[in-house]
Write a protein that holds these residues in place. Structure first.
Motif, PDB file in Angstrom:
ATOM      1  N   UNK A 149      51.537 -29.413  26.930  1.00  0.00           N
ATOM      2  CA  UNK A 149      51.985 -30.199  26.300  1.00  0.00           C
ATOM      3  C   UNK A 149      52.836 -30.233  24.892  1.00  0.00           C
ATOM      4  N   UNK A 150      51.355 -29.096  23.826  1.00  0.00           N
ATOM      5  CA  UNK A 150      52.601 -28.697  22.751  1.00  0.00           C
ATOM      6  C   UNK A 150      53.324 -27.801  23.150  1.00  0.00           C
ATOM      7  N   UNK A 151      53.884 -26.873  23.775  1.00  0.00           N
ATOM      8  CA  UNK A 151      54.545 -26.059  23.714  1.00  0.00           C
ATOM      9  C   UNK A 151      56.272 -26.706  24.591  1.00  0.00           C
ATOM     10  N   UNK A 152      55.777 -27.486  25.647  1.00  0.00           N
ATOM     11  CA  UNK A 152      57.171 -28.113  25.647  1.00  0.00           C
ATOM     12  C   UNK A 152      57.544 -29.044  25.204  1.00  0.00           C
ATOM     13  N   UNK A 153      57.013 -29.518  24.149  1.00  0.00           N
ATOM     14  CA  UNK A 153      57.418 -30.607  22.936  1.00  0.00           C
ATOM     15  C   UNK A 153      58.146 -29.810  22.153  1.00  0.00           C
ATOM     16  N   UNK A 154      58.426 -28.512  21.939  1.00  0.00           N
ATOM     17  CA  UNK A 154      59.216 -27.770  20.900  1.00  0.00           C
ATOM     18  C   UNK A 154      59.885 -27.364  21.243  1.00  0.00           C
ATOM     19  N   UNK A 155      59.751 -27.772  22.687  1.00  0.00           N
ATOM     20  CA  UNK A 155      61.746 -27.433  23.908  1.00  0.00           C
ATOM     21  C   UNK A 155      62.955 -28.511  22.634  1.00  0.00           C
ATOM     22  N   UNK A 156      63.894 -27.662  22.635  1.00  0.00           N
ATOM     23  CA  UNK A 156      64.676 -28.462  22.052  1.00  0.00           C
ATOM     24  C   UNK A 156      65.726 -28.986  23.612  1.00  0.00           C
ATOM     25  N   UNK A 162      66.745 -23.627  25.367  1.00  0.00           N
ATOM     26  CA  UNK A 162      65.581 -25.592  25.820  1.00  0.00           C
ATOM     27  C   UNK A 162      65.321 -25.970  27.140  1.00  0.00           C
ATOM     28  N   UNK A 163      66.434 -26.014  28.091  1.00  0.00           N
ATOM     29  CA  UNK A 163      66.941 -26.857  29.021  1.00  0.00           C
ATOM     30  C   UNK A 163      66.060 -25.884  29.583  1.00  0.00           C
ATOM     31  N   UNK A 164      66.969 -24.272  29.409  1.00  0.00           N
ATOM     32  CA  UNK A 164      65.949 -23.588  30.470  1.00  0.00           C
ATOM     33  C   UNK A 164      64.458 -23.310  30.783  1.00  0.00           C
TER      34      UNK A 164
END
Length: 165
Positions: A149-156, A162-164
């Protein structure tokens, strides 16, 4: 008719009956020569320069070792390669031995010989060296839900990266 030349073939024209066939044959031959030149150029660039340098170093070491012990190095027997690995294992890491095997294999293939590195005897000796001297790879723990979850939250979600990801 084909004439062998450095691994790729050079084409020679077949006999023709009239001038138009000769001209057409010469054009076709010129085209095939250009294609063959391109193929040779691509083959020359198949390996990175540092890889080729490593193969040369590895082959030089193996051939010098064979000369020192009065053994044939091209084509080498599986027994010769197994002895070389055993001797090298005293002073080198398993990763170095693996690279040397690659260099020996490439030299044999380039010379048109069957590589002795795939022989059961060589594989058995190398497996024994790996089990005796090698180190096991570090096993990483799986990421837990909170870490994912922490890794995914860092994505834009608005950027392509981020989409990739």
């Amino acid at each position: 008719m084909l004439v062998e030349e450095t691994g790729l073939q050079r084409f020679e024209p077949a006999a023709a009956d009239d001038d138009s066939e000769v001209a057409g044959g010469q054009r076709a031959l010129a085209r095939l020569e250009q294609v063959a030149d391109d193929a040779r150029d691509y083959a020359a660039h198949a390996k990175a320069p540092n890889t080729l340098k490593a193969y040369r170093i590895d082959w030089a070491d193996f051939s010098e070792w064979c000369a020192l012990h009065r053994l044939v190095f091209l084509p080498a027997t599986p027994q010769t390669v197994a002895l070389y690995l055993s001797d090298l294992a005293r002073t080198h890491k398993v990763s170095t031995l693996y690279r040397r095997l690659s260099g020996i294999s490439q030299a044999h293939q380039a010379g048109g010989y069957v590589t002795p590195t795939t022989d059961a005897q060589v594989r058995l000796v190398f497996q024994g060296i790996r089990r005796t001297l090698g180190s096991a790879p570090d096993q990483k723990n799986a990421a837990i839900t909170a870490e994912v979850r922490a890794m995914v939250e860092m994505l834009s979600p608005t950027s392509l990266i981020g989409v990739r990801d």
